[in-house]
Motif scaffolding. Structure first.
Motif, PDB file in Angstrom:
ATOM      1  N   UNK A 127       0.839  -1.210   0.000  1.00 45.12           N
ATOM      2  CA  UNK A 127       0.000   0.000   0.000  1.00 45.12           C
ATOM      3  C   UNK A 127       0.873   1.258   0.000  1.00 45.12           C
ATOM      4  N   UNK A 157     -11.239   2.392  -8.134  1.00 43.59           N
ATOM      5  CA  UNK A 157     -10.569   3.363  -7.261  1.00 43.59           C
ATOM      6  C   UNK A 157     -11.588   4.262  -6.558  1.00 43.59           C
ATOM      7  N   UNK A 194     -13.479   2.974  -3.749  1.00 43.21           N
ATOM      8  CA  UNK A 194     -12.588   2.640  -2.610  1.00 43.21           C
ATOM      9  C   UNK A 194     -12.495   1.139  -2.369  1.00 43.21           C
ATOM     10  N   UNK A 225      -9.907  -0.633  -3.225  1.00 37.95           N
ATOM     11  CA  UNK A 225      -8.499  -1.026  -3.105  1.00 37.95           C
ATOM     12  C   UNK A 225      -8.144  -1.277  -1.644  1.00 37.95           C
ATOM     13  N   UNK A 226      -7.412  -2.337  -1.252  1.00 41.96           N
ATOM     14  CA  UNK A 226      -6.999  -3.433  -2.132  1.00 41.96           C
ATOM     15  C   UNK A 226      -8.172  -4.397  -2.378  1.00 41.96           C
ATOM     16  N   UNK A 229      -3.919   3.276  -6.991  1.00 40.81           N
ATOM     17  CA  UNK A 229      -3.805   4.658  -6.506  1.00 40.81           C
ATOM     18  C   UNK A 229      -3.710   5.571  -7.726  1.00 40.81           C
ATOM     19  N   UNK A 242      -5.721  -4.566   6.233  1.00 45.61           N
ATOM     20  CA  UNK A 242      -6.329  -4.972   4.959  1.00 45.61           C
ATOM     21  C   UNK A 242      -7.744  -5.507   5.146  1.00 45.61           C
TER      22      UNK A 242
END
Lengths: 306, 585
Positions: B62, B145, B148, B150-151, B169, B261
């Protein structure tokens, strides 16, 4: 016979363990530092981890690669807000801006606490030392040591950061009281960075009469002590960490503002914990920062061993 | 009916069985509990460690993604490519990506997506870049992205098919325009070998790494990456929280969730697989239990035999005795309670036999006495009548003396053969004695005289009939020497301390000790008439009626000899009592 059979059945089935140990999610504190490379920031991390363990909170700590990397810091803070941490603690690289993550945090109702470096916005709580006072005291000590005569220089950190700015303000506040002394230069941008040899020589050439230097970070101070030693220039600095303490012990640094990274880290999380649990907390939690000199080192050793 | 032996045997077997079974079950359960607990703790610790390591790697990835998105070199490279469309810039960008990619071994690949140019630069050796990306692919990344995620799981932009874990990102210019996106990818296989393979053991049913929405990132089974874990509902209570572990009886579970995570590692282990070793030991225990049981049965047989054998002998002896064989005796083989019982039993038999013997002798004697008494009754009426006729004939002819003598004799005879009973009062006994003495005075022609000293208080007491007559007869026949001097006979009765003393004293030749002993030890003979009733007869009768409380003894000197009979002083009708006693016997 029936009793025996009953016992048997109990032993076989009745005592069957059906235990499930379940630990629910602890509340999460997101922390963004300014850097991860210096001992000061490692001490802050250590103090925070200890306090979080004691408070039963989960700590998610991010650091940009350097103190100059404002974009990365804001993105890291932003990703923590996206992760919906319960509280965010930031030591802002730029105290004056109102970055995107603060807007999102406000929308989501995630409180933000600044530590080490305050925001200019007085509504954001702050945990750390009084930087202006620290600068003032360092200047006071240096002037006394120089017998109130001569020029001094300041190696400051990034002046976008309020803590560094306040330190410089503190120094200037005092110097104003000294008629025979003046600050001849303020070099900016050395919060966690050493001056290069060329930069030092350039300064020496430019200001040959200089008698004292106030460095606003231990890293900057330690970077120039070897170069200025031969020129009989006194160096005073911030941040109590093992290498700066050693320098103080051998006399290459004359005085230090003992800003303990561990204490700041620990107190920040304690403050957040109290706030999160609904206790009344002041807007600012100012930590004591004593002035360490060669003579008062013993006191420091005692505290450090504790 | 169960014998004591079978009861003891059953009891011993039950006790052994219960004790062994209880010990085995308790031991098994305790061991199983401890093994389970230790396994779960260890598993949970390993799981938590693995999750820590994974989360740290995820944080690093990250961070690197963010550092890369802020990297000035990359930004410049993109802008230069946009301006000049020279592929060399793409190579430079790829090199810079490789540098970022090399910072963390957990990253499989890094992509740089240039939004405006629809170009994808990779950190891979091939392809280094891919031009003319699909608009949909770009939109996918944008949405991913913005939402939101991610991941999260994304389709690989290069291979198109594979799903992988990606950190995304955006890259912004200084003017805050979006230049593109940085993607840091972690392949399913990389995740598997880094985290699943490390923790997986043969005993485990499945190990699954799930994202925060319960979708499979990788697993020990062939679950599809990105699909919602099929068991999620079934395990809903076991997947949740920061830590969750335990057992439902048939499986052991461990779940750990990464704080950053949000990924969770879920492990299911079959309980029996964990307890396999213990179950093997359990079989061994059952074998030991069976051997112990067999040994217990043999021991019980032997021990119960030891206890039971003397008891069996004793019961055998008892049943033989009860069948009438009084000569049989129980064998005394031990010093314990049973031995003591056998001894007492034998002793009891001895005493019974002795009592029976005595009873037989007494019965015989009584019979003899009764026979003797019967013999006295031979044609008594004929004799009385005849003698009475003679008496009256004599009286008619003026033979008063003869008539009186005959009268005395008849009375004596009646007393001797009377059926009235065995006992009479002392007064009656003296009365009969007077008749007898009167007849003897006539016979001896007045050569002796008699003195009576009868105590008034003794007269009412009961004594066996004709007790004194043999003593007087003895004195007249053997005691007194009537040729040399006038005989003197003294009859005396007295009561001393509840005892009746009847004494006959003569002034005869006297008796030596030897004579007295011989006389008293003489056996009784069958009698044929009056005079033959001797001292032994008196002795036997006294013994028969009073036991040791009555007897006879002699006191003799040169001047006189006294025969003394003593017996308990008893009043009332002794005849009835005696009859009753006889009945009782």
């Amino acid at each position: 016979m029936a009793v025996a059979a009953g016992c048997g059945i109990w032993l076989w089935w009745g005592g069957e363990k059906k235990d499930v140990i379940s630990r629910s999610d602890p509340y999460r504190i997101g922390v963004v530092t300014k850097s991860r490379t210096s001992e000061y920031w490692m001490m802050i991390q250590s103090g925070m981890e200890t306090a979080a363990r004691q408070a039963g909170a989960e700590l998610i700590l991010f650091s940009p690669e350097s103190e100059a990397d404002q974009e990365a810091q804001e993105k890291l803070a932003g990703s923590l807000i996206k992760k919906n941490v319960d509280v965010l603690a930031v030591a802002p690289i730029d105290s004056g801006t109102y970055p995107e993550y603060r807007k999102t945090a406000e929308k989501k109702g995630i409180p933000i606490v600044s530590y080490d470096t305050p925001f200019e916005d007085p509504d954001v709580p702050y945990v750390g030392i009084d930087n202006q006072k620290a600068g003032y005291r360092l200047a006071e000590y240096l002037c006394e040591a120089l017998e109130h005569q001569g020029d001094i220089g300041v190696i400051a950190g990034d002046l976008r950061q309020l803590n560094h700015r306040q330190r410089v303000e503190g120094i200037c506040d005092y110097i104003e009281k000294e008629p025979n002394m003046q600050v001849v230069f303020v070099e900016e941008g050395y919060g966690n960075r050493k001056l290069s040899e060329t930069e030092i020589h350039k300064l020496q050439d430019q200001y040959p009469e200089i008698r004292g230097i106030i460095a606003n970070s231990a890293v900057a101070a330690l970077g120039l002590v070897d170069e200025v030693k031969t020129h009989n220039i006194l160096v005073v600095s911030h941040d109590a960490q093992s290498d700066s303490i050693e320098a103080l012990r051998d006399g290459s640094i004359s005085a230090l503002i003992a800003q303990y990274g561990y204490e700041i880290g620990y107190e920040t999380i304690s403050y957040i914990d109290a706030m999160y649990k609904g206790k009344n907390v002041p807007k600012k939690k100012i930590l004591e920062a004593e002035l360490l000199t060669g003579e008062s080192l013993e006191k420091y050793d005692e505290k450090y061993s504790q | 009916m169960k014998s004591i032996r079978s009861k003891i045997l059953t009891a011993m077997i039950w006790i052994t069985l219960l004790a062994s079974a209880a010990v085995t079950v308790i031991f098994y359960r305790q061991s199983a509990g401890v093994i389970e607990e230790n396994y779960l703790k260890t598993l949970q610790q390993r799981n938590a460690q693995m999750i820590d390591v994974m989360d740290q790697t995820m944080k690093n990835i990250h961070d690197i993604t963010i550092y890369a998105s802020c990297d000035q070199e990359l930004k410049n490279g993109i802008q230069q490519y946009e301006n000049r469309q020279n592929s060399e810039y793409l190579d430079l960008l790829a090199e810079r990506l490789k540098e970022f990619c090399g910072r963390e071994a957990g990253i499989s690949s890094m992509y740089l997506l240039m939004k405006n140019e629809k170009v994808l630069v990779t950190s891979e050796e091939y392809p280094v870049y891919k031009k003319e990306l699909q608009n949909s692919d770009i939109r996918n990344i944008e949405t991913f992205f913005e939402e939101e995620k991610s991941p999260g799981i994304l389709q690989d932009l290069v291979s198109d098919k594979e799903l992988q874990l990606s950190f995304v990102e955006e890259i912004r210019s200084e003017k805050e325009e979006v230049l593109g996106y940085i993607l840091s990818n972690v392949g399913e296989r990389e995740l598997y070998y880094q985290y699943i393979d490390e923790i997986y053991e043969d005993t485990m049913q499945e190990v699954v790494l799930l994202d925060d929405e319960g979708r499979v990132l990788t697993s020990s089974e062939k679950y599809e990456t990105g699909a919602v874990y099929w068991n999620l509902e079934c395990y809903q209570k076991r997947i949740g929280g920061a830590e969750n572990f335990g057992t439902d009886g048939s499986n052991l579970y461990s779940y750990c969730k990464a704080p950053f995570s949000g990924f969770g590692l879920f492990v299911v282990t079959e309980r029996n697989a964990v307890l396999h070793t213990l179950q093997e030991t359990g079989k061994y225990f059952v074998c030991v239990l069976l051997i112990v049981m067999a040994a217990a049965v043999f021991a019980a047989l032997y021990l119960s035999g030891l206890i039971y054998r003397p008891l069996k002998k004793l019961t055998g002896a008892m049943s033989k005795v009860s069948e009438g064989n009084l000569d049989f005796r129980a064998e005394v083989g031990s010093n314990d309670e049973i031995g003591l019982l056998a001894e007492d039993f034998n002793e009891m038999l001895d005493r019974i036999e002795d009592l029976i013997q005595r009873l037989i002798i007494e019965e015989d004697r009584k019979k003899d006495v009764e026979l003797e008494a019967l013999q006295y009754q031979i044609t008594p009426h004929f004799m009385y009548n005849t003698l009475n006729s003679i008496k009256y004939a004599a009286l008619i002819k003026g033979e008063t003396e003869t008539g009186k003598l005959i009268g005395d004799f008849v009375e004596l005879l009646q007393a001797a053969i009377s059926k009235k009973g065995t006992f009479i009062t002392v007064a009656e006994e003296i009365h009969i004695l007077e008749k007898y003495i009167h007849l003897q005075e006539f016979r001896y022609g007045g050569q002796f005289h008699v003195r009576y000293e009868i105590s008034m208080e003794t007269e009412g007491y009961q004594v066996p009939r004709l007790l004194l007559q043999p003593l007087v007869e003895n004195s007249l026949l053997h005691g007194m020497d009537l040729k040399e001097k006038e005989g003197c006979l003294k009859i005396k009765t007295e009561l001393v301390e509840g005892r009746l003393y009847l004494k006959v004293t003569d002034n005869g030749r006297g008796m030596t000790e030897e004579q007295i002993r011989k006389l008293l030890s003489e056996k009784s003979r069958k009698t044929t008439g009056f005079t033959a009733i001797g001292i032994p007869n008196i002795q036997e009768r006294l013994h028969l009626y009073y036991g040791e409380d009555a007897g006879i003894y002699y006191e003799s000197s040169e001047q006189e000899t006294t025969a003394v009979i003593f017996l308990p002083a008893q009043k009332g009708d002794k005849n009835n009592e005696t009859d009753q006693n006889n009945h009782c016997r």
